[in-house]
Design an enzyme around this catalytic site. Structure first.
Site, PDB file in Angstrom:
ATOM      1  N   ASP A  40     -60.928  22.895  -3.274  1.00 27.87           N
ATOM      2  CA  ASP A  40     -60.812  23.349  -1.878  1.00 27.87           C
ATOM      3  C   ASP A  40     -61.384  24.944  -1.991  1.00 27.87           C
ATOM      4  OD1 ASP A  40     -58.183  21.663  -0.634  1.00 27.87           O
ATOM      5  OD2 ASP A  40     -60.443  20.918  -1.067  1.00 27.87           O
ATOM      6  N   ASN A  95     -52.234  21.474   4.735  1.00 28.11           N
ATOM      7  CA  ASN A  95     -52.027  20.199   3.781  1.00 28.11           C
ATOM      8  C   ASN A  95     -50.627  19.938   3.580  1.00 28.11           C
ATOM      9  OD1 ASN A  95     -55.030  19.752   4.162  1.00 28.11           O
ATOM     10  ND2 ASN A  95     -55.324  20.516   2.192  1.00 28.11           N
ATOM     11  N   ARG A 120     -64.922   8.737  -0.438  1.00 24.69           N
ATOM     12  CA  ARG A 120     -63.206   9.007  -0.686  1.00 24.69           C
ATOM     13  C   ARG A 120     -62.561   7.999  -0.220  1.00 24.69           C
ATOM     14  NH1 ARG A 120     -62.156  14.423   2.424  1.00 24.69           N
ATOM     15  NH2 ARG A 120     -60.000  14.456   1.183  1.00 24.69           N
TER      16      ARG A 120
HETATM   17  C1  EPZ Z   1     -56.105  16.244  -0.500  1.00 26.64           C
HETATM   18  O1  EPZ Z   1     -57.166  15.408  -0.099  1.00 26.64           O
HETATM   19  C2  EPZ Z   1     -56.464  17.456   0.438  1.00 26.64           C
HETATM   20  N1  EPZ Z   1     -56.292  17.124   1.853  1.00 26.64           N
HETATM   21  C3  EPZ Z   1     -57.900  17.831   0.468  1.00 26.64           C
HETATM   22  O2  EPZ Z   1     -58.032  18.989   1.149  1.00 26.64           O
HETATM   23  C4  EPZ Z   1     -58.207  18.140  -1.136  1.00 26.64           C
HETATM   24  O3  EPZ Z   1     -59.393  18.531  -1.215  1.00 26.64           O
HETATM   25  C5  EPZ Z   1     -57.870  17.132  -1.944  1.00 26.64           C
HETATM   26  O4  EPZ Z   1     -56.478  16.839  -1.791  1.00 26.64           O
HETATM   27  C6  EPZ Z   1     -57.909  17.456  -3.560  1.00 26.64           C
HETATM   28  O5  EPZ Z   1     -57.288  18.434  -3.932  1.00 26.64           O
HETATM   29  C7  EPZ Z   1     -54.979  16.877   2.370  1.00 26.64           C
HETATM   30  O6  EPZ Z   1     -53.992  17.251   1.542  1.00 26.64           O
HETATM   31  C8  EPZ Z   1     -54.886  16.630   3.648  1.00 26.64           C
HETATM   32  P1  EPZ Z   1     -57.095  13.246  -3.288  1.00 26.64           P
HETATM   33  P2  EPZ Z   1     -56.938  13.802  -0.573  1.00 26.64           P
HETATM   34  O7  EPZ Z   1     -56.646  11.917  -3.077  1.00 26.64           O
HETATM   35  O8  EPZ Z   1     -55.481  13.462  -0.654  1.00 26.64           O
HETATM   36  C9  EPZ Z   1     -59.810  10.117  -5.551  1.00 26.64           C
HETATM   37  C10 EPZ Z   1     -59.105  20.447   2.526  1.00 26.64           C
HETATM   38  O9  EPZ Z   1     -60.223  21.002   2.621  1.00 26.64           O
HETATM   39  N2  EPZ Z   1     -59.181   8.988  -4.991  1.00 26.64           N
HETATM   40  O10 EPZ Z   1     -56.084  14.040  -4.119  1.00 26.64           O
HETATM   41  O11 EPZ Z   1     -57.646  12.717   0.104  1.00 26.64           O
HETATM   42  C11 EPZ Z   1     -60.687  10.906  -4.677  1.00 26.64           C
HETATM   43  O12 EPZ Z   1     -62.081  10.427  -4.414  1.00 26.64           O
HETATM   44  C12 EPZ Z   1     -59.061  18.896   2.285  1.00 26.64           C
HETATM   45  O13 EPZ Z   1     -58.069  20.787   3.105  1.00 26.64           O
HETATM   46  C13 EPZ Z   1     -59.433   8.047  -5.356  1.00 26.64           C
HETATM   47  O14 EPZ Z   1     -60.261   7.659  -6.026  1.00 26.64           O
HETATM   48  O15 EPZ Z   1     -57.439  13.809  -2.077  1.00 26.64           O
HETATM   49  C14 EPZ Z   1     -60.787  12.307  -5.486  1.00 26.64           C
HETATM   50  O16 EPZ Z   1     -61.838  12.190  -6.295  1.00 26.64           O
HETATM   51  C15 EPZ Z   1     -60.428  18.270   1.955  1.00 26.64           C
HETATM   52  N3  EPZ Z   1     -58.627   6.927  -4.573  1.00 26.64           N
HETATM   53  C16 EPZ Z   1     -59.447  12.434  -6.140  1.00 26.64           C
HETATM   54  O17 EPZ Z   1     -59.234  11.239  -6.208  1.00 26.64           O
HETATM   55  C17 EPZ Z   1     -57.814   6.967  -3.673  1.00 26.64           C
HETATM   56  O18 EPZ Z   1     -56.982   6.126  -3.264  1.00 26.64           O
HETATM   57  C18 EPZ Z   1     -58.581  13.337  -5.631  1.00 26.64           C
HETATM   58  O19 EPZ Z   1     -58.451  13.018  -4.046  1.00 26.64           O
HETATM   59  C19 EPZ Z   1     -57.505   8.375  -3.403  1.00 26.64           C
HETATM   60  C20 EPZ Z   1     -57.970   9.398  -4.019  1.00 26.64           C
END
Ligand code: EPZ
Length: 422
Positions: A306, A23, A123
């Site tokens: 995660d 990540n 997501r």
């Molecule tokens: C990152 O995903 C990681 N992936 C994920 O790891 C990890 O689960 C996640 O962060 C949370 O820690 C990478 O870094 C490639 P977020 P990301 O935006 O960036 C909401 C793995 O297993 N949200 O931090 O997509 C979302 O729905 C993967 O390696 C919005 O509402 O996650 C969630 O509830 C899986 N609107 C929260 O924020 C948006 O535009 C956190 O998501 C974006 C996110």
């Protein structure tokens, strides 16, 4: 599609080298679009998600080379020919959306497919889109694509109502070449964002407040290529720690940054396992006699979502009842029905799993649904009596480098069977 065949019951003993963080690299690779020239990354993990990102960047015109013996990749961004991240890549990997900010900031336009569904969700990417809009981009959404244009992005104040790793990364990258100053409030502070910030500053960006929830970025006119060594993967490390806790034994993790794992180490110690740490190593001893410990996931530095699935696997053999709440993804529990097939006793109510620890698990055929869910099935299979077959392990290959070989070297009876669907 490959499967893993596991004969449970062996404890884990020995040393395991933790690979570079998926990540972190998935953010650093698109960041190279912000400058012209050749970049080299070291301590690169050999994962299918990294190959997908390489293919996406190739499609944009970046020339790439990957040497998995040296664990290095090289990217040359001097001949970009397209500003599009097509659906075929984005549907495979949500992190493809990281090209939006850099492409827009450097070239003034970007056409990026909206991510498809995920094993759990929704997501959304509204925070990415709103942030880019606030920086002055003209955004249109149609046919499943984000069309963004901006002659020059304008620095501004952005406040995220939800802590988002991806949106923080995207807006951070975009703002480095914006005119004027950008403030990002409620920025994610995951170690991967800290590495991205340090990397961008090595490229010539002016980012202040790194490691805090408020980032200030003074836009510059140009950035320059540089090299970087990828930080260790804290989630892979946590997965191996949970594996040893479940089956018992004594393992030493090498090449880790322990303060990236503080919340996980704290909770593991509460289960009764013994943990000792040094600068870049962690040693764990477990007699697999596990006390119940409730967890609630939250943004870093709290317990990571995660590691939620792996924790449920651990609690499924603990002495008593535990509660695991995921406050980040309310329905990231696709692993639960599969774990129950192995004899676990778990009930999910909304975003809380109630785990009644059982004496033992019994091997069965189980199906991987997503990356970390698959890890929890492996951990339980290592413990279950008899044979467990984990199907569709391509999910695992996205984020764990040769996990079966690493586990074999620690004494697990696990083998990959190529090309078998059932
Ligand atoms: C990152 O995903 C990681 N992936 C994920 O790891 C990890 O689960 C996640 O962060 C949370 O820690 C990478 O870094 C490639 P977020 P990301 O935006 O960036 C909401 C793995 O297993 N949200 O931090 O997509 C979302 O729905 C993967 O390696 C919005 O509402 O996650 C969630 O509830 C899986 N609107 C929260 O924020 C948006 O535009 C956190 O998501 C974006 C996110």
């Amino acid at each position: 599609m490959d499967k893993f065949v596991i004969k449970g019951g062996n404890s884990l003993n020995g040393e395991v080298e933790i690979s570079g963080a998926k990540n972190s690299l998935l953010a650093l690779m698109p960041a190279t679009l912000l400058a012209n020239g050749t970049f080299t990354f070291y301590n690169v993990p050999n994962l299918s998600d990294i190959k997908t990102m390489l293919q996406l960047l190739n499609n944009i015109g970046v020339s790439t080379s990957m040497d998995m013996v040296k664990k290095q990749i090289q990217l040359d961004t001097t001949s970009i020919k397209s500003f599009e991240a097509p659906y075929e890549y984005v549907k495979k990997m949500r992190a493809s959306i990281y090209v939006l900010g850099p492409m827009l900031a450097r070239y003034g336009e970007a056409k990026v497919s909206l991510p498809g569904g995920c094993a759990w969700g929704p997501r959304p990417v509204d925070l990415h889109i709103d942030g880019i809009k606030k920086l002055g981009a003209d955004i249109k959404l149609n046919n499943g694509y984000i069309f963004a244009k901006a002659k020059k992005l304008q620095g501004t104040k952005i406040v995220f109502n939800t802590s988002s790793v991806g949106a923080t990364g995207n807006i951070l990258m975009a703002s480095t070449l914006a005119k004027g100053t950008t403030e990002i409030h409620n920025a994610a502070i995951e170690p991967e964002i800290t590495q991205l910030s340090d990397f961008l500053n090595k490229m010539g960006a002016k980012i202040y407040g790194i490691g805090t929830n408020t980032l200030t970025i003074d836009g510059v006119d140009e950035l320059y290529p540089t090299d970087e060594t990828i930080i260790p993967d804290r989630i892979e490390a946590a997965t191996f720690l949970c594996a040893c806790a479940i089956v018992g034994g004594k393992i030493k993790l090498k090449n880790i940054i322990q303060n990236h794992l503080t919340s996980v180490l704290e909770k593991l110690r509460e289960t009764g396992v013994k943990i000792s740490t040094s600068e870049n190593e962690i040693e764990i001893f477990s007699d697999s006699n596990i006390k119940v410990v409730d967890i609630e996931t939250a943004p870093y530095p709290n317990f990571p979502t995660d590691v939620q699935a792996q924790w449920i696997a651990l609690m499924s053999i603990a002495n008593g009842v535990s509660k695991i709440k995921d406050t980040i993804y309310f329905d990231r529990f696709k692993h639960v029905p599969e774990l129950n097939r192995l004899g676990a006793n778990i009930v999910v109510k909304e975003n809380v799993a109630i785990v009644n620890g059982v004496e033992n698990l019994v091997g069965a055929k189980v199906m991987s649904t997503d990356l970390r869910a698959s890890a929890s099935l492996i951990l339980s299979g290592l413990k279950a009596t008899g044979i467990t077959q984990v199907l569709r392990v391509y999910h695992l290959d996205r984020g764990y480098e040769a996990i079966e070989r690493k586990l074999q070297r620690l004494g697990a009876d696990i083998k990959r069977v190529k090309g078998e669907e059932y």
